[in-house]
Design an enzyme around this catalytic site. Structure first.
Site: not given
Ligand code: GLN
Length: 455
Positions: A74, A149, A173
């Protein structure tokens, strides 16, 4: 072929690391224009690494646990000489000047890092649509978001572009895109994996973890990246048995699985029908199924987002345009801007303890209640995401976007391990089964996943 069998085949010279890289790279070339899972590739370096591994195998020298496997990372994890932008224009020219601890460990174990994967800007999202590189397409449900994400990493695995990928999970994410793309994703216990070199979204919630198509890929990567790191003081000092041993599990006798009523109540019925079949399968494998209730479910999202805003605001103060490129407020997208603005406001109000202190109190409450739930069972099973992924580009409001996370944020708030694996399909779209366990009982999750996979 399972990932562990591929490692063996490479060691036995039935397949060379170079051939494996070529095969995967040809899939990347064929599909990445459409999928947009990788945002940066480094074929030359990967080829050198693969050749070196092949030579050492030919000379009967020792090779590492990941020898010859193709790995995607990532783009919020520091890899030397690659652009570690976290998909934000703020860092579009930031070149990694060092390797994160997890990257050094992968290199020591002869993983072949092929490139960096797409994500939501600064990991703040659930759809991978806020990336400066454009959205990632879902290989398992074309035209739909892959989740986020870490959408690029999940999509890369689903499309067969690499053997294992790393993501980060702050509120889901890893598990959310694993669910939407129909692959396996694992968020370890907070502190099991070093965060040194991860660009943080929310440091008390963030954790790095793997994606793969089978449990042996997950296990091999966990065996490499878990463990104490002097550069990250939150890492846990504890030796555990190898995760790869868990992948042989075939029966769940002596395992108690909890099902939480409220998790099913907030989830689409069609998804519940599929997930219930996986739960029946757990019972057929010998697990004792126990019904539980968790009344704090609606506290999860507000607690999570409050903590996230405040910690993210603080983390972004270093992007002031002096050291790393552009000042974040001047170039970031609307979701990142929202978090900075609200985070700044909450931080200013902090002297009165109006919001953040309450969020921390709610966090303790959730943690205590969740630990009580877990005290009666080995794992909790249920849906990963309560609804199906939307179509790429579809207008969806902020609260609906946040609602994707209702079942995943609890594991981050409490620090427990959690995973997602494919449960089945709804309208041809994959849906995930989420498994959660007590802190440091990551092995129980992997064993349960393995039992399902092996039957
Ligand atoms: N969707 C969640 C957020 O927007 C989780 C994001 C993540 O785990 N990096 O914060």
């Amino acid at each position: 072929m399972k990932i562990i069998e591929k490692v063996e085949a490479i060691k036995q010279q039935e397949l060379t690391a170079t051939e494996n890289l070529e095969q995967m790279y040809s899939i990347i070339e064929e599909k990445n224009n459409d999928i947009n899972a990788f945002v940066e590739l480094d074929l030359q370096r990967a080829q050198k690494v693969a050749e070196n591994i092949d030579n050492r195998i030919k000379n009967n020298e020792d090779t590492g646990k990941l020898a010859g496997l193709v790995i995607g990372i990532k783009c919020n994890i520091n890899v030397e000489d690659l652009i570690v932008s976290a998909a934000s224009p703020t860092l579009k020219e930031y070149i990694g000047s060092y390797n994160a601890t997890v990257i050094n460990r992968i290199i020591e174990e002869d993983g072949v890092i092929v490139g960096l994967t797409n994500m939501d800007e600064f990991a703040a999202g659930s759809s991978t649509e806020t990336s400066m590189y454009g959205p990632t397409n879902n290989p398992s449900a074309p035209g739909h978001i892959p989740g986020g994400s870490s959408g690029g990493s999940a999509a890369a695995i689903a499309a067969g572009m690499c053997d294992i990928a790393l993501g980060s999970d702050t509120g889901g994410s890893i598990r959310n895109p694993a669910s939407h793309c129909g692959v396996m994703g694992f968020k370890p216990t907070y502190g099991m994996v070093s965060r040194q070199g991860l660009l943080d979204l929310s440091m008390s919630l963030d954790q790095i973890g793997p994606f793969a198509n089978d449990t042996t890929g997950i296990a091999l990567m966990l065996d490499v990246i878990t463990g104490y790191d002097p550069y990250d003081t939150t890492t846990i000092k504890k030796e555990t048995s190898p995760f790869i041993d868990d992948t042989k599990t075939t029966s769940l006798e002596n395992t108690t699985v909890g099902i939480v009523k409220e998790f099913m109540d907030v989830t689409d019925d069609k998804i519940n029908n599929v997930v219930n079949k996986s739960i029946d399968q757990l019972s057929d494998l010998g697990a004792d199924i126990k019904e539980l209730t968790f009344e704090d479910i609606n506290l999860g999202l507000p607690t999570y987002y409050l903590i996230n805003y405040v910690e993210f605001f603080s983390a972004t103060r270093k992007y002031d345009g002096r050291k790393y490129g552009e000042r974040i407020e001047e170039v970031c997208g609307p979701e990142v801007a929202r978090r900075i603005e609200i985070g700044s406001y909450i931080s200013q109000k902090e002297f009165s303890g109006k919001y953040y202190k309450k969020a921390l109190q709610a966090r303790s409450l959730i943690r205590n209640d969740f630990n009580d739930l877990l005290s009666n069972v080995d794992v909790i099973a249920g849906p990963t995401v309560p609804k199906l992924p939307h179509k790429i580009g579809e207008e969806i409001d902020t609260m609906d976007m946040y609602a994707y996370d209702i079942l995943t944020v609890l594991a981050n708030i409490t620090g427990i391990p959690a995973s997602s694996m494919k449960s089945g399909l709804v309208d041809d779209i994959p849906v995930g089964l989420q498994l959660q366990a007590k802190p440091e009982e990551d092995h129980k999750i992997l064993s349960t996943m393995s039992a399902l996979e092996n039957n």
